[in-house]
Design a protein around this motif. Structure first.
Motif, PDB file in Angstrom:
ATOM      1  N   LYS A  46      50.761  52.274  40.694  1.00 50.67           N
ATOM      2  CA  LYS A  46      50.316  51.743  39.526  1.00 50.67           C
ATOM      3  C   LYS A  46      51.328  50.821  39.113  1.00 50.67           C
ATOM      4  O   LYS A  46      51.120  49.702  38.784  1.00 50.67           O
ATOM      5  CB  LYS A  46      50.208  52.817  38.678  1.00 50.67           C
ATOM      6  N   TYR A  47      52.558  51.367  38.942  1.00 48.43           N
ATOM      7  CA  TYR A  47      53.841  50.424  38.719  1.00 48.43           C
ATOM      8  C   TYR A  47      53.783  49.227  39.195  1.00 48.43           C
ATOM      9  O   TYR A  47      54.100  48.244  38.574  1.00 48.43           O
ATOM     10  CB  TYR A  47      54.905  51.508  38.814  1.00 48.43           C
ATOM     11  N   VAL A  48      53.758  49.186  40.554  1.00 47.89           N
ATOM     12  CA  VAL A  48      53.873  48.196  41.551  1.00 47.89           C
ATOM     13  C   VAL A  48      52.921  47.126  41.565  1.00 47.89           C
ATOM     14  O   VAL A  48      53.099  45.946  41.208  1.00 47.89           O
ATOM     15  CB  VAL A  48      54.217  48.389  42.894  1.00 47.89           C
ATOM     16  N   GLN A  49      51.676  47.654  41.146  1.00 44.22           N
ATOM     17  CA  GLN A  49      50.343  46.829  40.838  1.00 44.22           C
ATOM     18  C   GLN A  49      50.562  46.020  39.483  1.00 44.22           C
ATOM     19  O   GLN A  49      50.061  44.942  39.570  1.00 44.22           O
ATOM     20  CB  GLN A  49      49.246  47.552  40.831  1.00 44.22           C
ATOM     21  N   GLU A  50      51.144  46.724  38.633  1.00 43.05           N
ATOM     22  CA  GLU A  50      51.183  46.180  37.305  1.00 43.05           C
ATOM     23  C   GLU A  50      52.257  44.913  37.586  1.00 43.05           C
ATOM     24  O   GLU A  50      51.922  43.937  36.884  1.00 43.05           O
ATOM     25  CB  GLU A  50      51.915  47.201  36.368  1.00 43.05           C
ATOM     26  N   ILE A  51      53.427  45.162  38.313  1.00 40.70           N
ATOM     27  CA  ILE A  51      54.390  44.014  38.483  1.00 40.70           C
ATOM     28  C   ILE A  51      53.549  42.798  39.071  1.00 40.70           C
ATOM     29  O   ILE A  51      53.763  41.680  38.670  1.00 40.70           O
ATOM     30  CB  ILE A  51      55.669  44.497  39.337  1.00 40.70           C
ATOM     31  N   CYS A  52      52.802  43.069  40.561  1.00 40.54           N
ATOM     32  CA  CYS A  52      52.001  42.148  40.934  1.00 40.54           C
ATOM     33  C   CYS A  52      51.141  41.411  40.244  1.00 40.54           C
ATOM     34  O   CYS A  52      51.064  40.089  40.108  1.00 40.54           O
ATOM     35  CB  CYS A  52      51.518  42.710  42.207  1.00 40.54           C
ATOM     36  N   GLU A  53      50.337  42.198  39.349  1.00 41.32           N
ATOM     37  CA  GLU A  53      49.376  41.436  38.478  1.00 41.32           C
ATOM     38  C   GLU A  53      50.157  40.516  37.435  1.00 41.32           C
ATOM     39  O   GLU A  53      49.488  39.551  37.174  1.00 41.32           O
ATOM     40  CB  GLU A  53      48.403  42.630  37.674  1.00 41.32           C
ATOM     41  N   ARG A  54      51.141  41.272  36.936  1.00 44.46           N
ATOM     42  CA  ARG A  54      51.971  40.247  35.960  1.00 44.46           C
ATOM     43  C   ARG A  54      52.560  39.109  36.448  1.00 44.46           C
ATOM     44  O   ARG A  54      52.194  37.894  35.851  1.00 44.46           O
ATOM     45  CB  ARG A  54      52.963  41.268  35.527  1.00 44.46           C
ATOM     46  N   ILE A  55      52.857  39.038  37.565  1.00 41.38           N
ATOM     47  CA  ILE A  55      53.308  37.920  38.308  1.00 41.38           C
ATOM     48  C   ILE A  55      52.044  36.721  38.689  1.00 41.38           C
ATOM     49  O   ILE A  55      52.202  35.607  38.345  1.00 41.38           O
ATOM     50  CB  ILE A  55      54.135  37.949  39.759  1.00 41.38           C
ATOM     51  N   SER A  56      51.110  37.413  39.063  1.00 39.70           N
ATOM     52  CA  SER A  56      49.841  36.469  39.393  1.00 39.70           C
ATOM     53  C   SER A  56      49.277  35.889  37.735  1.00 39.70           C
ATOM     54  O   SER A  56      48.827  34.915  37.820  1.00 39.70           O
ATOM     55  CB  SER A  56      48.966  37.325  40.145  1.00 39.70           C
ATOM     56  N   ARG A  57      49.454  36.598  36.973  1.00 43.58           N
ATOM     57  CA  ARG A  57      48.933  36.420  35.422  1.00 43.58           C
ATOM     58  C   ARG A  57      49.727  35.274  34.961  1.00 43.58           C
ATOM     59  O   ARG A  57      49.431  34.299  34.628  1.00 43.58           O
ATOM     60  CB  ARG A  57      48.987  37.408  34.769  1.00 43.58           C
TER      61      ARG A  57
ATOM     62  N   ALA B   2      52.403  26.732  49.335  1.00 48.94           N
ATOM     63  CA  ALA B   2      50.670  26.581  49.153  1.00 48.94           C
ATOM     64  C   ALA B   2      50.145  27.123  47.921  1.00 48.94           C
ATOM     65  O   ALA B   2      49.429  26.636  47.135  1.00 48.94           O
ATOM     66  CB  ALA B   2      49.875  27.061  50.412  1.00 48.94           C
ATOM     67  N   SER B   3      50.674  28.490  47.431  1.00 47.54           N
ATOM     68  CA  SER B   3      50.257  29.046  46.298  1.00 47.54           C
ATOM     69  C   SER B   3      50.818  28.235  45.085  1.00 47.54           C
ATOM     70  O   SER B   3      50.358  28.261  44.141  1.00 47.54           O
ATOM     71  CB  SER B   3      50.857  30.415  46.289  1.00 47.54           C
ATOM     72  N   CYS B   4      51.880  27.827  45.344  1.00 44.63           N
ATOM     73  CA  CYS B   4      52.592  26.863  44.348  1.00 44.63           C
ATOM     74  C   CYS B   4      51.757  25.575  43.841  1.00 44.63           C
ATOM     75  O   CYS B   4      51.522  25.568  42.674  1.00 44.63           O
ATOM     76  CB  CYS B   4      54.209  26.427  44.545  1.00 44.63           C
ATOM     77  N   GLU B   5      51.196  24.896  44.916  1.00 43.27           N
ATOM     78  CA  GLU B   5      50.569  23.947  44.827  1.00 43.27           C
ATOM     79  C   GLU B   5      49.316  24.289  44.238  1.00 43.27           C
ATOM     80  O   GLU B   5      49.051  23.634  43.149  1.00 43.27           O
ATOM     81  CB  GLU B   5      50.269  22.941  46.054  1.00 43.27           C
ATOM     82  N   ILE B   6      48.539  25.340  44.359  1.00 43.84           N
ATOM     83  CA  ILE B   6      47.356  25.674  43.718  1.00 43.84           C
ATOM     84  C   ILE B   6      47.727  26.023  42.131  1.00 43.84           C
ATOM     85  O   ILE B   6      47.172  25.896  41.243  1.00 43.84           O
ATOM     86  CB  ILE B   6      46.764  26.759  44.412  1.00 43.84           C
ATOM     87  N   ALA B   7      48.950  26.691  41.983  1.00 46.33           N
ATOM     88  CA  ALA B   7      49.322  26.863  40.726  1.00 46.33           C
ATOM     89  C   ALA B   7      49.617  25.564  39.673  1.00 46.33           C
ATOM     90  O   ALA B   7      49.402  25.596  38.572  1.00 46.33           O
ATOM     91  CB  ALA B   7      50.747  27.868  40.669  1.00 46.33           C
ATOM     92  N   LEU B   8      50.087  24.594  40.311  1.00 45.52           N
ATOM     93  CA  LEU B   8      50.443  23.505  39.788  1.00 45.52           C
ATOM     94  C   LEU B   8      49.059  22.642  39.436  1.00 45.52           C
ATOM     95  O   LEU B   8      49.100  21.602  38.800  1.00 45.52           O
ATOM     96  CB  LEU B   8      51.119  22.603  40.750  1.00 45.52           C
ATOM     97  N   ASN B   9      48.040  23.028  40.432  1.00 39.72           N
ATOM     98  CA  ASN B   9      46.830  22.246  40.274  1.00 39.72           C
ATOM     99  C   ASN B   9      45.467  23.044  40.488  1.00 39.72           C
ATOM    100  O   ASN B   9      45.254  23.445  41.421  1.00 39.72           O
ATOM    101  CB  ASN B   9      46.703  21.083  41.493  1.00 39.72           C
ATOM    102  N   ASP B  10      44.994  23.402  39.433  1.00 38.97           N
ATOM    103  CA  ASP B  10      43.852  24.369  39.281  1.00 38.97           C
ATOM    104  C   ASP B  10      42.662  23.822  40.044  1.00 38.97           C
ATOM    105  O   ASP B  10      41.925  24.748  40.604  1.00 38.97           O
ATOM    106  CB  ASP B  10      43.479  24.358  37.929  1.00 38.97           C
ATOM    107  N   LYS B  11      42.369  22.651  40.337  1.00 43.00           N
ATOM    108  CA  LYS B  11      41.402  22.246  41.147  1.00 43.00           C
ATOM    109  C   LYS B  11      41.328  22.744  42.433  1.00 43.00           C
ATOM    110  O   LYS B  11      40.459  22.656  43.124  1.00 43.00           O
ATOM    111  CB  LYS B  11      41.299  20.746  41.147  1.00 43.00           C
TER     112      LYS B  11
END
Ligand SMILES: [Mg+2]
Length: 452
Positions: A129-140, A19-28
């Motif tokens: 902090k370290y893991v949060q950075e990783i997660c944020e980078r993936i989401s960005r 489901a997240s992939c579908e959202i990543a593929l379609n911003d709407k």
């Protein structure tokens, strides 16, 4: 490794990945209730639903029409498995920069070894902090939300992730037993119904109960596994992260046709095209097969089929196809019901040594070279809707009917083999690449300089 060096394993898991992939593929779709449908036409059962949809009561496994009733303004997406695999690879490419050891376990999940981080990387920061950075980078960068858990073993890290979802949870050394105390043993991955029942018979429903039982009793009942479970429940289970890439032992495809096919020639074309796809995959993994089977399921769910054992392991499309056709024709003789599903399997696999020397002396060598050239052509010139190379059966299938155009009904994915190959260009033992290790370590330390 020094005995007081505690294993620290990070588990990372994509949230409602498809489901997240579908959202990543379609911003709407951002912020909307979204679910992905499986089955023949991509509208059978829900195979993934995002958090917004789950709030409306949409669950994995429910029929899509029920989901629509539960959440009328929700969006049903048909699955795009090729895109999911691409996004998955991007996610792992980010992850592998943070640890010399990455073990992918599914399309959206993996473990990272953080055992040595304490003394070097985390001197200037906290694990959180370290893991949060990783997660944020993936989401960005990849646009996929992920959750993570950090603990002394991969099993515990997975439980931590489940408890954290969505977010991050660290189980600090010494806090394992407390974390597990009230959790049900059912949460442990890989625990079967039988073991659950036997544990319940001993009065052990939670890890706390297990920890209180005599370890000898667990050993007596469950052998080594029982002993490990006792250690685990008492927070004493430590296990280094290992990457084992095993050779495949079998390859198969099980595909329901878009509709029940009354035309047996069309069904045969489909079977041959699937066989060619499997042989292609085997060849990419440098394997050959000694046995094959074909099973046809008819519209009334009855089945028929046959198998064949070659004298020597085979790797040629033409040889395999001839055999598949033979079994198909023998199986269909006298049949009249439409074909619902076709299952093809190759097993008894062996390594195929095809060092691609251009003018090889043996058949295997020459085919190896041809294969190499074909896959390069395919890689350079193929588009998802327009492959550069096709076998005769695949071409015939394309001309046959529009609905057959993309006959892949599911998401075949062997995470370790595929991702390891993508990341490091080889599916051999990753420990054999010590030079690469140093490079990757250098990358990790660069990351640290970057952060501070
Ligand atoms: Mg997941």
């Amino acid at each position: 490794m020094s005995p007081d060096l505690k294993n620290r394993i990070l588990h990372v898991d994509g949230d409602s990945f498809f489901a997240s992939c579908e959202i990543a593929l379609n911003d709407k779709l951002q912020g909307q209730p979204v679910w992905v449908g499986g089955g023949r036409r991509g509208d059978g059962i829900v195979i993934a639903a995002n958090r917004v949809a789950k709030k409306f009561g949409v669950k994995t496994g429910m029929a899509c029409f029920e989901a629509k009733q539960a959440c009328p303004r929700g969006v049903l997406c048909r699955p795009h498995y090729d895109e999911y695999r691409r996004i998955s690879a991007e996610m792992f490419q980010v992850l592998e920069q943070y640890s010399p050891m990455l073990v992918p376990i599914s399309i959206d999940e993996g473990f990272l070894d953080f055992t040595t981080m304490d003394s070097v990387v985390w001197r200037h920061t906290t694990p959180e902090k370290y893991v949060q950075e990783i997660c944020e980078r993936i989401s960005r960068e990849v646009k996929i939300p992920v959750s993570a858990g950090l603990a002394s073993s991969s099993r515990l890290a997975k439980l931590a992730t489940d408890a954290a979802k969505p977010g991050f949870l660290e189980i600090k050394p010494g806090e394992e037993k407390e974390f597990l105390k009230d959790r049900s043993v059912r949460e442990l991955s890989g625990i079967g119904k039988n073991r659950q029942r036997s544990l319940a018979a001993l009065g052990a429903l939670t890890f706390g109960h297990v920890a209180g039982l005599p370890s000898t009793l667990l050993k007596q009942k469950f052998g080594i596994w029982g002993q490990q479970l006792w250690l685990f429940a008492n927070g004493m289970w430590h296990e280094p992260l290992l990457l084992e890439v095993k050779d495949r032992t079998t390859i198969s495809s099980n595909t329901t046709l878009p509709y029940d096919e009354p035309d047996y020639e069309a069904a045969l074309t489909f079977a041959l095209s699937e066989a060619a796809r499997l042989v292609g995959q085997l060849r990419r993994e440098q394997m050959q097969a000694r046995e094959l089977s074909l099973t046809i399921r008819f519209s009334d769910f009855s089945e028929a089929g046959g198998s064949h054992r070659f004298r020597e392991p085979q790797f040629l499309n033409s040889v395999m196809n001839a055999r598949v056709e033979e079994i198909f024709r023998a199986t269909m003789n006298g049949q009249f019901r439409p074909v619902r599903q076709i299952r093809i399997a190759f097993w008894n696999l062996e390594r195929l040594d095809t060092q691609p020397t251009l003018w090889g002396r043996t058949d295997a060598e020459r085919w190896g070279a041809l294969d190499e050239a074909a896959s390069k052509l395919d890689k350079d010139f193929s588009r998802p809707d327009k492959p550069a190379l096709m076998t005769g059966a695949q071409l015939a299938l394309r001309q046959l009917d529009d609905v057959h155009k993309n006959p892949k009904a599911k998401c075949p994915f062997s995470p370790q083999r595929e991702i390891v190959k993508k990341l490091w260009g080889t599916d051999a033992d990753p420990l054999a690449h010590k030079g690469d290790w140093e490079k990757r370590l250098a990358k990790v330390s660069k990351q640290i300089q970057f952060n501070h």
